[in-house]
Design a protein around this motif. Sequence first.
Motif, PDB file in Angstrom:
ATOM      1  N   ILE A 267       0.883  -1.119  -0.054  1.00 52.30           N
ATOM      2  CA  ILE A 267       0.075  -0.068  -0.038  1.00 52.30           C
ATOM      3  C   ILE A 267       0.881   1.268   0.101  1.00 52.30           C
ATOM      4  N   PRO A 268       0.583   2.305  -0.958  1.00 50.57           N
ATOM      5  CA  PRO A 268       1.499   3.506  -0.695  1.00 50.57           C
ATOM      6  C   PRO A 268       1.199   4.344   0.305  1.00 50.57           C
ATOM      7  N   VAL A 269       2.183   5.036   0.621  1.00 52.10           N
ATOM      8  CA  VAL A 269       2.167   5.774   1.991  1.00 52.10           C
ATOM      9  C   VAL A 269       2.425   7.213   1.482  1.00 52.10           C
ATOM     10  N   ALA A 270       1.561   8.154   1.640  1.00 49.52           N
ATOM     11  CA  ALA A 270       1.666   9.794   1.445  1.00 49.52           C
ATOM     12  C   ALA A 270       1.745  10.262   2.760  1.00 49.52           C
ATOM     13  N   SER A 271       2.236  11.450   2.899  1.00 49.48           N
ATOM     14  CA  SER A 271       2.656  12.068   4.262  1.00 49.48           C
ATOM     15  C   SER A 271       2.181  13.701   4.249  1.00 49.48           C
ATOM     16  N   THR A 272       1.424  13.983   5.480  1.00 49.13           N
ATOM     17  CA  THR A 272       1.226  15.187   5.673  1.00 49.13           C
ATOM     18  C   THR A 272       2.597  15.906   6.178  1.00 49.13           C
ATOM     19  N   GLN A 273       2.446  17.530   6.257  1.00 54.69           N
ATOM     20  CA  GLN A 273       3.577  18.262   6.743  1.00 54.69           C
ATOM     21  C   GLN A 273       4.087  17.276   8.052  1.00 54.69           C
ATOM     22  N   ALA A 274       3.165  17.088   8.907  1.00 54.93           N
ATOM     23  CA  ALA A 274       3.797  16.665  10.251  1.00 54.93           C
ATOM     24  C   ALA A 274       4.416  15.053  10.050  1.00 54.93           C
ATOM     25  N   GLY A 275       3.760  14.411   9.201  1.00 52.62           N
ATOM     26  CA  GLY A 275       3.948  13.143   8.937  1.00 52.62           C
ATOM     27  C   GLY A 275       4.969  12.707   8.082  1.00 52.62           C
ATOM     28  N   LYS A 276       5.588  13.734   7.392  1.00 52.84           N
ATOM     29  CA  LYS A 276       6.735  13.330   6.368  1.00 52.84           C
ATOM     30  C   LYS A 276       7.937  13.161   7.078  1.00 52.84           C
ATOM     31  N   GLY A 277       8.445  11.984   6.444  1.00 51.24           N
ATOM     32  CA  GLY A 277       9.638  11.227   7.183  1.00 51.24           C
ATOM     33  C   GLY A 277       9.347   9.985   7.868  1.00 51.24           C
TER      34      GLY A 277
END
Length: 636
Positions: A267-277
């Motif tokens: 499953i691909p994972v995108a990130s919010t600003q707080a979740g990036k990394g």
Amino acid sequence: MTSTTRLTVAQALVRFLSVQYTERDGVRRRLIGATWGIFGHGNVAGLGQALIEHATAPHGETAPAMPFHQGRNEQSMVHAAVGYARQSNRLSAHAVTTSIGPGATNLVTGAALATINHLPVLLLPGDTFATRVADPVLQQLEVPYAGDVSVNDCLRPVSRYFDRINRPEALIPAALQAMRVLADPVETGAVTLALPQDVQAEAHDWPDEFFAERTWYVRRPAADPAELAEAVRAVREAKRPLIIAGGGVHHSRAEAVLAEFAAATGIPVASTQAGKGSLNHDHPQDVGGIGHTGTATADELARLADLVIGIGTRYTDFTTGSRTLFERPGVRFLNLNIGAYDGHKLAGQPLIADARSGLAALAEELGRDEHRVTASYIAEYREDKERWEQRVDACYEAEEPDVRPTQPQVLGALDEIVDASDILINAAGSLPGDLHKLWRTRSFDQYHLEYGYSCMGYEIPAAIGVKLAAPDRPVWALVGDGTYLMMPTEIVTAVQEGIAIKVLLIQNHGYASIGGLSESVGGERFGTAYRHRSPEDGSYTGARLPVDLAANAASLGMRVLRAKTVSDLREALAEARAADTPTCVYVETETADTVSGAPPAQAWWDVPVAATATRSSAVKARELYERHVSTRRRHL
């Protein structure tokens, strides 16, 4: 008979704070690691005197009972404390003490930032006399209809817990409640104990049990079996699922579990600003930032997703494209969140649990039949990601190294010299969009974006707090000229304390991000450039202001390296990274009057446009706005 110790209220509070601890997964930390302060008549004789007794190491000990840091601005002290708390994974926090009046009200912005981002900070503002024998005192706000109101009440709506200690006896229950909230992964944020200045200095016989070491266990609640079963069913039925990793992934330290889960399921994972990394940029399932400042890869997946799995996210308007991004008919949301409030957003199916424990349980159930998305879906998003990475390369590349860089080329030069140990801090302006789209994270805590409140002036004091929590790592504050001018004062603190932060100061002569937004909504960049007034019409379209921000940073004691070209910049950044003193790299970008030059927004953001206007720019902007609004969904 219970043994007691006679101390002032302030002395008792500091002693109590020095023996509070958190523990999670067997790791024990001091809950209040230090106190920041600026003293005035409202706290100097109370907390100031108490901190003197605890800020130096007792005989035979190597560390003070309560380390103290001197600040220059009350708001920035809170920002430093927040940076420390985030880097400490919310297991350790700082306290901030101020006098009454302006010192107290200056805390409000920092408190809002902490609470919005679910980051713990203890605020200890002085207050007016509880006895009211000297009303009105200096800086007191008199409220004719309410004698028990002071300016500290401004902190109530931005605090997760607020109390005013009007009697010594009230300190014990209030202090215990304050610690409970600070250590609670759902409730945490700004906690305020308002301290009347006469009560601070009042003596009381305190039970010695109050000063015994106390450990606050940070829980990891497991998923409810029924909710877990429904979540497993939803994932198994989905054909095009997409994970959105939010800040809760980091707070839970769920990065490794997420990486394993994504690799196992595809499953691909995108990130919010707080979740990036949450995933490193080179993880096969990482597709970059989501939403208005996201990548084309992630946003296209979001438009076609039939199941959106939000992990530790608040679903802000930037993430959802103001609720226009998730276009597929029948799209559903599965929300793994430790807080029920966020778990039920977008009419989602809640999975209320700690991110790490919830993900582990989900992985175990799906692993029973080795559930995995189709190979064609994986190939599709990997090809899209490769195309986006080529766009990043093009933005970073500087074909002529002896010219002034664009803002993306500044990030490209920084990208060349950092490794997984570096930490980047940013909060406002055009940089958050560029970073979310372009930055290639190398470690789970490299990317430190405060975008819940997007507070200008956060970066430099936050860098100090982060460096205090991670003294052996290079810490960079990425700052535009607009945000620098908001709050450069803590450079003095960094110099005084010998805290070797690195400031990358980018000069583009105005509010570049808001200038671009203004243009897009028919505002014609009004009031966003740093220029003299035009003698013709009085607008800010004259010559650029002759402000030398590099000289300003140097005047505050910081070493400054000026870079005029891409080649200069590369050398300066390498020199700054190796420096063991506070160092600033100053560069003026090529795109001085425009937004950064990175790829445009890949999703809409709702900023209402004037419904009636005479200027053509606003009329055209309104027509476009109405087309976007028509695509919004309520997700019921």
